[in-house]
Scaffold this motif. Structure first.
Motif, PDB file in Angstrom:
ATOM      1  N   LEU A 142       3.050  -3.827   4.938  1.00  8.86           N
ATOM      2  CA  LEU A 142       1.636  -3.734   5.309  1.00  8.86           C
ATOM      3  C   LEU A 142       0.843  -2.958   4.269  1.00  8.86           C
ATOM      4  N   PRO A 143      -0.471  -3.175   4.199  1.00  7.45           N
ATOM      5  CA  PRO A 143      -1.271  -2.578   3.123  1.00  7.45           C
ATOM      6  C   PRO A 143      -1.459  -1.079   3.295  1.00  7.45           C
ATOM      7  N   MET A 144      -1.554  -0.408   2.160  1.00  7.04           N
ATOM      8  CA  MET A 144      -1.737   1.036   2.101  1.00  7.04           C
ATOM      9  C   MET A 144      -2.997   1.366   1.301  1.00  7.04           C
ATOM     10  N   PRO A 145      -3.524   2.592   1.407  1.00  4.77           N
ATOM     11  CA  PRO A 145      -4.653   2.992   0.568  1.00  4.77           C
ATOM     12  C   PRO A 145      -4.318   2.865  -0.917  1.00  4.77           C
ATOM     13  N   TYR A 146      -5.354   2.697  -1.709  1.00 13.90           N
ATOM     14  CA  TYR A 146      -5.167   2.624  -3.147  1.00 13.90           C
ATOM     15  C   TYR A 146      -4.710   3.973  -3.698  1.00 13.90           C
ATOM     16  N   SER A 147      -4.003   3.926  -4.808  1.00 10.89           N
ATOM     17  CA  SER A 147      -3.560   5.142  -5.477  1.00 10.89           C
ATOM     18  C   SER A 147      -4.760   5.936  -5.965  1.00 10.89           C
ATOM     19  N   SER A 167     -10.718  -5.513   3.888  1.00 11.60           N
ATOM     20  CA  SER A 167     -10.436  -6.929   4.114  1.00 11.60           C
ATOM     21  C   SER A 167      -9.931  -7.634   2.855  1.00 11.60           C
ATOM     22  N   GLY A 168      -9.834  -6.910   1.736  1.00  8.83           N
ATOM     23  CA  GLY A 168      -9.324  -7.499   0.510  1.00  8.83           C
ATOM     24  C   GLY A 168     -10.369  -8.171  -0.344  1.00  8.83           C
ATOM     25  N   CYS A 169     -11.639  -8.149   0.049  1.00  3.82           N
ATOM     26  CA  CYS A 169     -12.700  -8.782  -0.728  1.00  3.82           C
ATOM     27  C   CYS A 169     -13.069  -7.934  -1.942  1.00  3.82           C
ATOM     28  N   VAL A 170     -13.174  -6.631  -1.744  1.00  2.56           N
ATOM     29  CA  VAL A 170     -13.480  -5.684  -2.816  1.00  2.56           C
ATOM     30  C   VAL A 170     -12.221  -4.884  -3.111  1.00  2.56           C
ATOM     31  N   ALA A 171     -12.004  -4.564  -4.379  1.00  2.78           N
ATOM     32  CA  ALA A 171     -10.833  -3.793  -4.774  1.00  2.78           C
ATOM     33  C   ALA A 171     -11.248  -2.501  -5.457  1.00  2.78           C
ATOM     34  N   LYS A 172     -10.272  -1.723  -5.828  1.00  3.54           N
ATOM     35  CA  LYS A 172     -10.471  -0.535  -6.657  1.00  3.54           C
ATOM     36  C   LYS A 172      -9.619  -0.760  -7.902  1.00  3.54           C
ATOM     37  N   GLY A 173     -10.260  -0.894  -9.056  1.00  2.00           N
ATOM     38  CA  GLY A 173      -9.492  -1.265 -10.230  1.00  2.00           C
ATOM     39  C   GLY A 173     -10.010  -0.642 -11.492  1.00  2.00           C
ATOM     40  N   GLY A 174      -9.476  -1.116 -12.615  1.00  2.00           N
ATOM     41  CA  GLY A 174      -9.859  -0.582 -13.909  1.00  2.00           C
ATOM     42  C   GLY A 174      -9.237   0.777 -14.156  1.00  2.00           C
ATOM     43  N   VAL A 185     -11.207   3.629 -13.741  1.00  2.05           N
ATOM     44  CA  VAL A 185     -12.028   4.580 -12.999  1.00  2.05           C
ATOM     45  C   VAL A 185     -11.896   4.279 -11.512  1.00  2.05           C
ATOM     46  N   LYS A 186     -12.477   5.142 -10.699  1.00  2.00           N
ATOM     47  CA  LYS A 186     -12.297   5.015  -9.254  1.00  2.00           C
ATOM     48  C   LYS A 186     -13.390   4.203  -8.577  1.00  2.00           C
ATOM     49  N   TYR A 187     -14.122   3.390  -9.335  1.00  2.00           N
ATOM     50  CA  TYR A 187     -15.229   2.648  -8.761  1.00  2.00           C
ATOM     51  C   TYR A 187     -14.729   1.392  -8.047  1.00  2.00           C
ATOM     52  N   TYR A 188     -15.537   0.916  -7.089  1.00  3.46           N
ATOM     53  CA  TYR A 188     -15.261  -0.365  -6.457  1.00  3.46           C
ATOM     54  C   TYR A 188     -15.319  -1.478  -7.512  1.00  3.46           C
ATOM     55  N   ALA A 189     -14.414  -2.424  -7.402  1.00  2.00           N
ATOM     56  CA  ALA A 189     -14.395  -3.578  -8.296  1.00  2.00           C
ATOM     57  C   ALA A 189     -14.819  -4.804  -7.500  1.00  2.00           C
TER      58      ALA A 189
END
Length: 537
Positions: free
Chosen positions: A78-83, A470-477, A479-483
């Motif tokens: 199951l999904p967990m919070p982002y690192s 819901s998996g539509c927006v991620a956290k990537g790159g 930096v800690k910004y929404y992707a």
């Protein structure tokens, strides 16, 4: 200090205060119902501590307690919070985006429902550094819901924790309403009641599973007693009650060490030496044994795991001599202010910092007015109490910044959201500041704009968080910004959002409560600004 009495033209401030409380209650319920498992700060460790006490009857002990296998097993399917550090997708589990990119497996559905029982894993429970009172209180709630699915069980446990926090918030407001030192107590109560919507990190901090909620209840009761003492004079029973409350706080969280220091300092300034002595003695009797044990076992009074590690590496001064830099200190101090304001969860995804500046301005403007007013205030006045109590806690946070620099050379990572435990005294100080400057033309214009922006910011962040879950927006790159996705169609597909959230949260309760709460809070804030700006001051 100049007192400001407003002539009511925009509705009863008492009704406004009640509206803020109802709005905050609904907003918090909506927030916690929409949180997937473990998205609240440190919830995996807090749950493991509650489960250990409930199922085994043993206290969580730092270095000897471990995470529950139930929690560790959850991340396998199951999904967990982002690192919190790049690459953010490597969080020891499955991210929301990866989880919803493929059909949900039968193993994942089964993992959401199986009954639980505490079995230690091989992963240490770092939150076993905390005293046990909160976990003992929550243990019966866990036992009632042990056969429920994860989202439903956490809904109940978070709900009880949130109600504890709201009780503390209301107790602090009642103290302000009954014992405000002046003629504008109703207006002051209304401003203080707006605190969660003026500083919206209040909701993520308190609407989760964690011992800060109990800290808010105890700190709210302490604030009520201090205001009564300042208004009616000191009595021996006040010292007894303060001592018991502070002692209970000490066996809830080590943050009550600076809170107790601030309370005693205020009593000494008032020359209530006997009351201060009684409170200090009882607090030491109730909570002191825990800290004596921590010192004897680990050589550190607070028992905080980072301080234990630092002591093993040679201590604070040695670490600072090798690692200190002014830039790291400034970064850490700025982080305290930012994390006090910015609504966030354990994924720590955020909008660019520039969007946070109006929230910081709305926070600092009244507090600066409050601080300048202290220069002309007698030391025994109740207006000094928030400065002493919050100042002691801030000193503890600054110390933590220095600890982190000594350990790693990095000053970031000290959360300012812990200050929401002091919503009573901070709400009082904020009200003092607002009422001091509300007659100024510039303030009449800027406060409504900043308040409107803050509520709008919180609403936007809440929506983006739901898109992330819901998996539509991620956290990537890096930096800690929404992707944001390249295909934005998912951002407006509410039925699909609801379907996905239904697997890992309770959107039927959460979406309605969150929309109603934020809407009602925004309406109440607009009414409050209208009242302050429409009246002759």
């Amino acid at each position: 200090m100049q007192e400001i009495e407003l002539v009511a033209r925009s509705g009863s401030p008492v009704r406004l205060a009640l509206t803020f409380v109802v709005a905050a209650l609904a907003t918090g319920i909506g927030w916690l119902a929409l949180l997937p498992p473990w998205e609240g700060f440190d919830e995996t460790a807090h749950f493991s501590s509650v489960q250990q006490m409930a199922d085994t009857g043993t206290l969580p002990i730092f270095g000897k307690s471990f995470m529950s296998r139930d929690v560790v097993g959850y991340r396998q399917h199951l999904p967990m919070p982002y690192s919190s550090t790049p690459p953010f997708e490597e969080n020891g589990g499955i991210t929301y985006q990866r989880f919803f990119a493929a059909p949900v497996t039968d193993e994942a559905k089964l993992a959401l429902e199986y009954p639980r029982g505490f079995v230690p894993s091989d992963q240490p429970n770092w939150q076993s550094q905390h005293p046990p009172l909160y976990y003992a209180i929550m243990a019966p709630v866990y036992l009632v819901s042990a056969e429920w699915g994860w989202p439903t069980q956490l809904l109940l446990m978070r709900m009880i924790s949130w109600l504890i926090a709201m009780a503390g918030f209301v107790v602090g407001l009642v103290g302000i309403y009954r014992y405000w030192p002046g003629h504008s107590r109703e207006d002051a109560c209304a401003v203080a009641a707006a605190w969660p919507f003026l500083v919206p990190m209040f909701f993520p901090e308190m609407a989760r599973l964690g011992n800060d909620s109990l800290c808010l209840l105890l700190a709210g009761a302490v604030w009520y007693l201090l205001m009564r003492l300042a208004a009616n004079g000191a009595r021996r029973r006040d010292g007894i009650l303060l001592g018991v409350l502070l002692g209970l706080g000490l066996i809830t969280k080590a943050f009550f060490l600076p809170i107790a220091a601030g309370v005693v300092a205020y009593l000494v300034l008032r020359r209530n030496f006997g009351i201060a002595g009684i409170a200090l003695l009882l607090a030491a009797l109730v909570g002191g044994p825990w800290y004596v044990y921590k010192y004897l076992a680990f050589g550190v009074v607070t028992g905080a795991y980072e301080e234990i590690v630092l002591a093993e590496q040679g201590g604070l001064l040695g670490g600072l001599a090798a690692q200190f830099s002014t830039g790291s200190l400034v970064h850490g101090l700025a982080g305290i202010v930012a994390t006090l304001c910015r609504p966030a969860t354990w994924s720590l995804a955020k909008l660019p910092e520039v969007f946070l500046l109006p929230l910081v301005a709305l926070l600092l403007l009244p507090f600066c007015a409050y601080a300048f007013g202290l220069l002309r205030t007698r030391s025994e006045d109740i207006r000094w109490a928030p400065a002493l109590i919050a100042g002691a806690v801030v000193a503890g946070l600054v110390h933590h910044v220095l600890v982190r620099i000594a350990l790693s050379g990095i000053g970031s990572g000290t959360p300012g959201w812990y200050l929401h435990m002091l919503a009573g005294p901070l709400g009082f100080a904020y009200a003092v500041g607002v009422l001091r400057i509300a007659h100024r033309r510039f303030v009449r214009r800027i406060l409504p704009l900043l308040g409107t922006y803050t509520v709008g910011y919180f609403a936007v962040v809440s929506w983006i968080q739901l898109l992330m879950y819901s998996g539509c927006v991620a956290k990537g790159g890096t930096v800690k910004y929404y992707a944001l996705p390249t295909d934005l169609s998912c951002t407006s597909d509410v039925p699909e959002l609801f379907r996905r959230l239904s697997l890992i949260a309770e959107p039927g309760i959460g979406l309605f409560s969150l929309v109603v709460g934020i809407g009602l809070g925004g309406f109440a804030l607009a009414s409050l600004w209208t009242r302050l700006t429409d009246n002759e001051i």
